[in-house]
Design a protein around this motif. Structure first.
Motif, PDB file in Angstrom:
ATOM      1  N   THR A  36     -14.512   3.423 -41.221  1.00  0.00           N
ATOM      2  CA  THR A  36     -14.780   2.118 -41.328  1.00  0.00           C
ATOM      3  C   THR A  36     -15.895   1.455 -40.942  1.00  0.00           C
ATOM      4  OG1 THR A  36     -12.299   1.487 -41.304  1.00  0.00           O
ATOM      5  CG2 THR A  36     -13.894  -0.357 -41.176  1.00  0.00           C
ATOM      6  N   SER A  65     -20.180  -6.163 -45.354  1.00  0.00           N
ATOM      7  CA  SER A  65     -18.906  -5.999 -44.507  1.00  0.00           C
ATOM      8  C   SER A  65     -18.253  -7.180 -45.061  1.00  0.00           C
ATOM      9  CB  SER A  65     -19.506  -6.522 -43.038  1.00  0.00           C
ATOM     10  OG  SER A  65     -19.966  -7.654 -43.124  1.00  0.00           O
ATOM     11  N   HIS A  97     -14.393  -6.814 -45.195  1.00  0.00           N
ATOM     12  CA  HIS A  97     -13.593  -6.419 -43.727  1.00  0.00           C
ATOM     13  C   HIS A  97     -13.630  -7.941 -43.022  1.00  0.00           C
ATOM     14  CE1 HIS A  97     -14.093  -2.333 -44.265  1.00  0.00           C
ATOM     15  NE2 HIS A  97     -15.257  -2.630 -44.980  1.00  0.00           N
ATOM     16  N   TRP A 112     -10.378  -7.893 -37.142  1.00  0.00           N
ATOM     17  CA  TRP A 112     -11.018  -6.982 -35.762  1.00  0.00           C
ATOM     18  C   TRP A 112     -11.253  -7.624 -34.534  1.00  0.00           C
ATOM     19  CZ3 TRP A 112     -11.325  -1.935 -36.544  1.00  0.00           C
ATOM     20  CH2 TRP A 112     -11.317  -1.253 -37.717  1.00  0.00           C
ATOM     21  N   THR A 134     -16.913  -2.489 -34.391  1.00  0.00           N
ATOM     22  CA  THR A 134     -16.743  -2.672 -35.892  1.00  0.00           C
ATOM     23  C   THR A 134     -17.068  -4.318 -36.120  1.00  0.00           C
ATOM     24  OG1 THR A 134     -15.237  -0.884 -35.988  1.00  0.00           O
ATOM     25  CG2 THR A 134     -15.263  -2.642 -37.923  1.00  0.00           C
ATOM     26  N   ILE A 192     -19.751  -5.940 -38.505  1.00  0.00           N
ATOM     27  CA  ILE A 192     -19.392  -7.026 -39.490  1.00  0.00           C
ATOM     28  C   ILE A 192     -20.615  -8.252 -39.333  1.00  0.00           C
ATOM     29  CG2 ILE A 192     -17.515  -8.603 -40.257  1.00  0.00           C
ATOM     30  CD1 ILE A 192     -15.712  -6.419 -39.627  1.00  0.00           C
TER      31      ILE A 192
END
Length: 112
Positions: free
Chosen positions: A46, A56, A59, A64, A103, A107
């Motif tokens: 990912t 991004s 997502h 997250w 992550t 993003i």
């Protein structure tokens, strides 16, 4: 008085875990460590996809961030429950928190 405990428990010393339970707890600890270690690696595709595409939008930063907080607080809780000592479970949770945090940062970077 007739004992209602299984034979293995009836002969064990009071307070001493049975051999079967000890084996079960060791196995559970190793399985937890294994699957959560694999989960650390499962975040890589990912993060890589976000990095390579520069997109991004598919997502959720909220998701997250929540996973980051859940893993981080679980690592801290395990540390405290273990007499303020790190164990495999706390380390693995901390690694999962790191990957979720990384992550989330990716993003953010590609949204700004």
């Amino acid at each position: 008085m007739i004992s209602r405990l299984p034979a293995a428990q009836a002969t064990a010393l009071p307070g001493a875990p049975s051999t079967r339970r000890t084996v079960y707890l060791r196995l559970l600890t190793w399985l937890f460590t294994l699957f959560n270690s694999v989960r650390v690696l499962a975040y890589v595709p990912t993060a890589w996809a976000i990095f390579v595409s520069g997109d991004s939008s598919q997502h959720s930063l909220w998701t997250w961030g929540t996973w980051f907080g859940a893993n981080l607080t679980m690592a801290a809780w395990l540390h405290e429950q273990n007499g303020q000592r790190m164990n495999r479970a706390a380390v693995v949770c901390a690694c999962n928190a790191f990957m979720c945090g990384a992550t989330a940062v990716l993003i953010l970077v590609f949204r700004l």
